[in-house]
Scaffold this active site. Structure first.
Site, PDB file in Angstrom:
ATOM      1  N   ALA A  74       6.102 -49.502 142.090  1.00 24.00           N
ATOM      2  CA  ALA A  74       5.124 -49.011 143.061  1.00 24.00           C
ATOM      3  C   ALA A  74       4.844 -47.543 142.732  1.00 24.00           C
ATOM      4  O   ALA A  74       5.663 -46.877 142.102  1.00 24.00           O
ATOM      5  CB  ALA A  74       5.674 -49.159 144.470  1.00 24.00           C
ATOM      6  N   GLY A 117       8.914 -52.444 141.600  1.00 19.29           N
ATOM      7  CA  GLY A 117       7.839 -53.383 141.913  1.00 19.29           C
ATOM      8  C   GLY A 117       7.270 -54.069 140.680  1.00 19.29           C
ATOM      9  O   GLY A 117       6.707 -55.163 140.783  1.00 19.29           O
ATOM     10  N   GLU A 120       9.512 -56.911 140.158  1.00 21.60           N
ATOM     11  CA  GLU A 120       9.253 -57.851 141.256  1.00 21.60           C
ATOM     12  C   GLU A 120       7.945 -58.612 141.045  1.00 21.60           C
ATOM     13  O   GLU A 120       7.856 -59.806 141.328  1.00 21.60           O
ATOM     14  CB  GLU A 120       9.250 -57.088 142.591  1.00 21.60           C
ATOM     15  CG  GLU A 120      10.646 -56.552 142.917  1.00 21.60           C
ATOM     16  CD  GLU A 120      10.669 -55.614 144.119  1.00 21.60           C
ATOM     17  OE1 GLU A 120       9.839 -54.681 144.160  1.00 21.60           O
ATOM     18  OE2 GLU A 120      11.520 -55.815 145.000  1.00 21.60           O
ATOM     19  N   GLU A 140      15.129 -48.620 142.513  1.00 21.49           N
ATOM     20  CA  GLU A 140      14.790 -48.071 143.837  1.00 21.49           C
ATOM     21  C   GLU A 140      15.927 -47.272 144.446  1.00 21.49           C
ATOM     22  O   GLU A 140      15.700 -46.307 145.178  1.00 21.49           O
ATOM     23  CB  GLU A 140      14.390 -49.207 144.796  1.00 21.49           C
ATOM     24  CG  GLU A 140      13.035 -49.830 144.517  1.00 21.49           C
ATOM     25  CD  GLU A 140      13.087 -51.020 143.561  1.00 21.49           C
ATOM     26  OE1 GLU A 140      14.083 -51.174 142.828  1.00 21.49           O
ATOM     27  OE2 GLU A 140      12.107 -51.782 143.552  1.00 21.49           O
TER      28      GLU A 140
END
Ligand code: HXC
Length: 266
Positions: A74, A117, A120, A140
């Site tokens: 992200a 992300g 993911e 993260e």
């Protein structure tokens, strides 16, 4: 269509009249930020995936990244400004899961960093192919947060608790071969050939019967959600239903007549 943060290409096999035999390639393209998944990029991605999912000329989708990353996660500068109440009320990042609602198979061709992300997103796809330079990680924890789009859930199901726990607690990355050994990816392919091989695999899938292909995807994904007996029942009912398709008649006749089937995805 023109997008700011992704490139979209429709590829078709040469000299082929396969119905719906094309492959849609979406390239995450914010090279200066290692394809970090800012909101606008993800909006582009979902939009393009939907358009390809509805395109009768396309049978399979490939998602890849430009430059040395698949996606580095992200967008941290965008995310850094968020506050709890707003994140909660808007259900921040919940829209990412729309990728899993596509009915056609999606192949993630991971050519470099797939972090946070990015990892993911790859796990939301149906097959992950790793380029030899791929690196997977859930860093993260180094930012004071935890994975938020499947890194504690899909990763555990993919590689088991201990390896997943190590990755999310240490933030350490694994390389392509380690990802292969752990079962996160289905193949490691020379970086230079990765996209070509992914598209070739996509053509191979796109030439099958489109209804059966979608049902394969739905049934395999159901395995992650259901008990074994529910899943087996679901699978059997889907299997039965395929006898209502033209492609079943064609596929079985073609076998018996020793010729290639001409599937029409009906
Ligand atoms: C915003 C990013 C970014 C990110 C890299 N960049 N990752 N910008 N968000 N996630 C930017 C850098 O700021 C830099 O911009 C440029 O991309 C190149 O990155 P460098 O760090 O200079 O490259 P390098 O030294 O090769 O290191 C590569 C890297 C590192 C190891 C991948 O960039 C990195 O650690 N990135 C962050 C990875 C991460 O923590 N991801 C998880 C995010 S949290 P400038 O302008 O300086 O050149 C997350 C939560 C998901 O994903 C929740 C989902 C719901």
């Amino acid at each position: 269509e023109n997008y700011d943060h992704i490139l979209v290409e429709r590829c078709f096999p040469e000299n082929s009249d396969v119905v719906g035999g094309g492959v849609g390639v979406i390239t995450l393209h914010r090279p200066k930020a290692l394809n970090a998944l800012c909101d606008a990029l993800f909006e582009d991605l979902i939009h393009a995936a939907r358009v390809l999912d509805e395109d009768d000329d396309i049978g399979c989708i490939v998602i890849t990244g430009s430059g040395k990353a698949f996606a580095a996660g992200a967008d941290i500068s965008e995310m850094s400004k968020r506050e709890f109440a707003n994140a909660y009320k808007t259900n921040m990042f919940s829209q990412w899961a729309d990728i899993t609602k596509m009915s056609k198979p999606i192949i993630a061709a991971v050519n470099g960093f797939a972090l946070g992300g990015g990892c993911e997103l790859a796990m939301m796809c149906d097959i992950i192919l790793a380029g030899s330079k791929a690196q997977f990680g859930q860093p993260e924890i180094n930012l004071g947060v935890i994975p938020g789009a499947g890194g504690t859930q899909r990763l555990v199901r993919a590689i088991g608790k201990s390896k997943a726990m190590e990755m999310v607690l240490t933030g350490n990355r694994i390389n392509a071969q380690e990802a292969m050994d752990a079962g996160l990816v289905s193949r490691v392919i020379d970086s230079e050939l990765l996209l070509e091989e992914a598209v070739k695999m996509g053509y191979g899938i796109a030439e099958k019967g489109g209804v059966a292909v979608r049902m394969c995807k739905e049934a395999v994904n159901a395995a992650e959600e259901m008990t074994l007996s529910e899943g087996l029942r679901f699978e059997r009912r889907m299997f039965h239903s395929l006898f209502a398709t033209r492609d079943q008649k064609e596929g079985m006749s073609a076998f018996l007549e020793k010729r290639k089937p001409n599937f029409t995805n009906e």
